[in-house]
Design an enzyme around this catalytic site. Structure first.
Site, PDB file in Angstrom:
ATOM      1  N   ASP A   1       9.180   2.783   1.722  1.00  0.00           N
ATOM      2  CA  ASP A   1       8.023   3.580   2.129  1.00  0.00           C
ATOM      3  C   ASP A   1       7.796   3.367   3.626  1.00  0.00           C
ATOM      4  O   ASP A   1       7.271   2.339   4.051  1.00  0.00           O
ATOM      5  CB  ASP A   1       6.809   3.127   1.304  1.00  0.00           C
ATOM      6  CG  ASP A   1       5.517   3.815   1.731  1.00  0.00           C
ATOM      7  OD1 ASP A   1       5.474   4.415   2.819  1.00  0.00           O
ATOM      8  OD2 ASP A   1       4.532   3.729   0.971  1.00  0.00           O
TER       9      ASP A   1
ATOM     10  N   LYS B   1       2.279  10.528   8.404  1.00  0.00           N
ATOM     11  CA  LYS B   1       1.604  10.031   9.615  1.00  0.00           C
ATOM     12  C   LYS B   1       2.236  10.564  10.910  1.00  0.00           C
ATOM     13  O   LYS B   1       2.116  11.738  11.202  1.00  0.00           O
ATOM     14  CB  LYS B   1       1.579   8.503   9.595  1.00  0.00           C
ATOM     15  CG  LYS B   1       0.626   7.954   8.501  1.00  0.00           C
ATOM     16  CD  LYS B   1       0.251   6.525   8.786  1.00  0.00           C
ATOM     17  CE  LYS B   1      -0.540   5.876   7.679  1.00  0.00           C
ATOM     18  NZ  LYS B   1      -1.923   5.646   8.035  1.00  0.00           N
TER      19      LYS B   1
ATOM     20  N   PHE C   1       0.858  -1.185   0.000  1.00  0.00           N
ATOM     21  CA  PHE C   1       0.000   0.000   0.000  1.00  0.00           C
ATOM     22  C   PHE C   1       0.893   1.233   0.000  1.00  0.00           C
ATOM     23  O   PHE C   1       1.729   1.401   0.890  1.00  0.00           O
ATOM     24  CB  PHE C   1      -0.916   0.038   1.230  1.00  0.00           C
ATOM     25  CG  PHE C   1      -1.839   1.227   1.224  1.00  0.00           C
ATOM     26  CD1 PHE C   1      -3.122   1.129   0.698  1.00  0.00           C
ATOM     27  CD2 PHE C   1      -1.417   2.462   1.709  1.00  0.00           C
ATOM     28  CE1 PHE C   1      -3.963   2.239   0.659  1.00  0.00           C
ATOM     29  CE2 PHE C   1      -2.258   3.573   1.670  1.00  0.00           C
ATOM     30  CZ  PHE C   1      -3.524   3.457   1.148  1.00  0.00           C
TER      31      PHE C   1
ATOM     32  N   THR D   1       2.377  24.239  -4.480  1.00  0.00           N
ATOM     33  CA  THR D   1       2.156  25.527  -3.813  1.00  0.00           C
ATOM     34  C   THR D   1       2.777  25.546  -2.425  1.00  0.00           C
ATOM     35  O   THR D   1       3.546  26.439  -2.085  1.00  0.00           O
ATOM     36  CB  THR D   1       0.647  25.823  -3.678  1.00  0.00           C
ATOM     37  OG1 THR D   1       0.083  25.874  -4.980  1.00  0.00           O
ATOM     38  CG2 THR D   1       0.409  27.157  -2.973  1.00  0.00           C
TER      39      THR D   1
END
Lengths: 490, 490
Positions: B317, B348, B208, B372
């Site tokens: 990851d 997280k 995931f 941005t």
């Protein structure tokens, strides 16, 4: 009076009582009476900090380091003590200028502070006041006819998730059911159709919708945004290229609309035949990165009709235009569409990202549009303060007045310097003017900075205006004065 | 003493002085001495709020509405007055529990408050202390051998941007230059090669990595995450499926490693031939959504060697594993790799997203990895508080102690209920145990909630443990007691 304040600000000792007094008395922040430039920009302290930062984080795009404690209202103060009138506002993301007293108050409230610090996974465990806050903030300014919102974090993830919702909606309509087949459930885990269907999102040349892989496929503003990154094979059409002034170029501009709309329809048919049907069309009301390219209300009306005819959703990307700068809260309100767009995305001035939609665009099953945070209550509380001020201080009125002043000044400058400037355009304070070429545009932006104006370009030759909603006619005058000085020097 | 506090908390009147006193005296928050459940969960007030929210925002996945003012430490309090021991912590995103006094202090500081409210476009106009703050926070815990960081906002955009950086790096290596050809500049604007090259990112079954289009292509955890969304044709390999206990299944598990690694190498060759070369490999140190699937240090060592051999980058990851829960700050520190991974992504518990890397992974030109906001100073300030507490209170030690207690308790439960539980695994408090089937797993999670434990599942049959870093052996005991009650009832 203002010059006293300017001096006070330079020492960074404007106190709360003074700010409160000004807010109460004249709805103006204790701003200086104009910009002050003390060094070449970037100045020595910025250069020192760039050196400090470069070994640990890319610093090659930094314009200058900012003293956010001293910045106030429409003025941004850099670490070298330069105080600039900011008409670019952090790429159009600052609604109320710097250190607005109402925004500084938000987290003085203990409950608000706890809402910020205890960041929830909003999709599963929202705080007790989340529904009421959604209602009083985002839903209080929802585009007419759109009854629902899905909160996100930034412009890119808002568009990405809106594209996903559109694909789910398209498949539901195509199949006549929200249920999944075993084959779909299994094939999607292998990235294969029918579970991972070969759908496409149609976009426009010159459009900008973000930089993650899905969003970037629909972005066509500058090569530096896209080069080396894999892309989906999704169609993109030409966007109208208007001549100005509009009233003298009606036939040309109508022909542009017609040509581009025909191209949209051709592409939809072509991609359907190719087995990559267009599930949705994404378009900015004004192409804000690609050069402030406008299209007529009639263009958008007809685009919506084409989308409906082909059972594709129309997504209006208001990430940069939303929140008031065009003089209406949402730019597409200027278009008088037959019916609401299917999706409207937002971010920037809205403090957090997300998209408006109706029930039809909400997937029947949970966990399909989902991520850990699904937005941020801390940002929604800041938005609450922003919206209260926008309403209380009638800021859309102010935008329209300041915008009218700024636009007429730009038109006058165009007339005075016809070899340098052309094509003044835009709505509210969301304005742009073209320079004769890229070199001249860049030169103007750089010289403006040296004269105390923080501005920015977009596209190849445009100077874009993105002041905060608290920008007034007085600030327009200050800008126009410096602008004229620069143009004379060129 | 604790029972008094429990009563005090139920009335929601624990004051600052009491919290401060507890922080000073015993490094413990004024928590209740255990969970209290007063209603069926979801209770009537949650049901009422779901009704209120549904017309404006999807509320179908809401477990309960939370009173974040009353939640404290390891305990989450819902709007119906139920007080649960939280071992799921907002999908593993809460490092210090609820209302930690150090986090509540952050924005009492005027400068910090202004850094939060005046949110900059960090890529062009960072605040004066941004480089120093990056150094003292993110770089102070940088994975060994990675000298740089690029800040983002969430896990998905961290992975998406890391994939982009990997593609840019791969093209630079392939071409031997960072310069662009005219053809590349023009073709990328049309989403065509060579400017938009047909590169791929290799991922794993059960992995995931987020839900935006690029990240979602590499996600293979549940069909509900992926169905109806178009996908890139990128390769994915099998991930080892281990048998437990590890020490009794060495041969089987080594064979799994070998099989999966061979598959990786085959896929790299296959996709190279197919004209979609693998630019990078993305892998979680523990597949955290897909079922807490582990692989051995040797698997990761060999995976890195394969990546190097094929000139692909290795991205680890650590969005869910990073920040301490495995007993080391980064889970991949357990792997003793030959050299640092090329990229490590995080989010997280780290409060904001981003990725660590080296100079080689930084594009030569600016504005290529850009958006941005490029992160959020307000979140970095919260991270600063988190890291200070992690260091001051030796929280990694605490994680290891509490984790050891919890793991031995799970192993004992497995032994007592062998027909229900198996395959206890994990590091630190980042643990999981399998139920015999999905129905039983869901039943356990639901019954636990009713007994005052907020837990969660992952994959098809796993219960995952994701307590905060302040979870102690005492909390493990409370959990294990309730867990045993549930297992006995089944």
């Amino acid at each position: 009076m203002y010059s006293t304040l300017a001096r006070v600000r330079c020492n960074g000792i404007v106190g709360r009582s003074l700010i409160n007094q000004f807010s109460r008395n004249c709805c103006a922040l204790p701003e200086p009476n104009g910009p002050t430039v003390k060094t070449v920009i970037p100045g020595p302290k910025t250069k020192q900090l760039v050196q400090e930062m470069s070994p640990i984080h890319n610093a090659s795009t930094i314009q200058f380091f900012v003293d956010y404690d001293k910045s106030i209202g429409n003025y941004i103060v850099d670490v070298d003590g330069n105080c600039l009138l900011d008409i670019y506002t952090q790429i159009s993301s600052v609604p109320l200028g710097y250190n607005h007293p109402d925004m500084l108050q938000v987290f003085k409230d203990d409950h608000n502070l706890k809402s910020l610090v205890n960041r929830p996974a909003l999709g599963i465990l929202p705080g007790s006041d989340w529904p009421a806050k959604l209602q009083s903030t985002l839903m209080s300014v929802a585009p007419k006819g759109l009854d629902m919102v899905t909160t996100m974090m930034c412009g890119s993830c808002s568009n990405e998730n809106a594209y996903k919702a559109i694909c789910m909606w398209y498949q539901k309509n195509r199949k006549g059911t929200s249920d999944f087949t075993q084959e779909e459930m299994e094939s999607c885990m292998k990235n294969l159709p029918p579970g991972s269907p070969d759908l496409s999102i149609l976009s426009f040349q010159g459009g900008f919708h973000g930089r993650t892989f899905g969003a970037l496929t629909t972005t066509h503003s500058k090569y530096v945004h896209k080069i080396d990154v894999p892309s989906f094979d999704w169609p993109f059409a030409s966007f109208p290229v208007y001549k100005y002034p509009l009233e003298e170029n009606v036939a040309h501009n109508q022909a542009e609309d017609k040509k581009c709309l025909a191209e949209v329809e051709d592409l939809i048919e072509k991609y359907a035949k190719k087995g990559k049907p267009v599930a949705g069309i994404v378009v900015e009301p004004i192409q804000s990165e690609g050069g402030d390219n406008e299209a007529s209300p009639e263009f958008f009306q007809e685009l919506q009709r084409i989308a409906k005819r082909h059972k594709a959703a129309l997504l209006i990307d208001e990430v940069q235009t939303g929140g008031g700068p065009t003089g209406k809260f949402w730019c597409h309100e200027h278009f008088n569409l037959d019916s609401p767009p299917d999706v409207v995305t937002f971010s920037k001035k809205m403090q957090l990202g997300g998209y408006y939609h109706n029930l039809d665009l909400r997937p029947a099953q949970g966990y399909r549009i989902f991520n850990t945070w699904m937005g941020d209550p801390g940002k929604l509380l800041l938005l609450e303060a922003v919206l209260n001020v926008v309403k209380r201080d009638n800021l859309l009125d102010r935008v329209n007045k300041a915008g009218a002043k700024l636009k007429s000044g730009l038109l006058a400058a165009e007339k005075e310097f016809p070899a340098i400037l052309n094509s003044t355009r835009g709505r509210g304070t969301f304005l742009a003017v073209n320079a004769k070429d890229t070199k001249t545009r860049d030169e103007i932006v750089n010289r403006l900075r040296q004269k105390g104006i923080q501005s920015g370009g977009c596209g190849d030759i445009a100077i874009r205006f993105r002041p905060a909603l608290i920008f007034t006619e007085k600030h327009a005058d200050i800008f126009l004065d410096r602008f004229r000085q620069v143009l004379k020097e060129l």
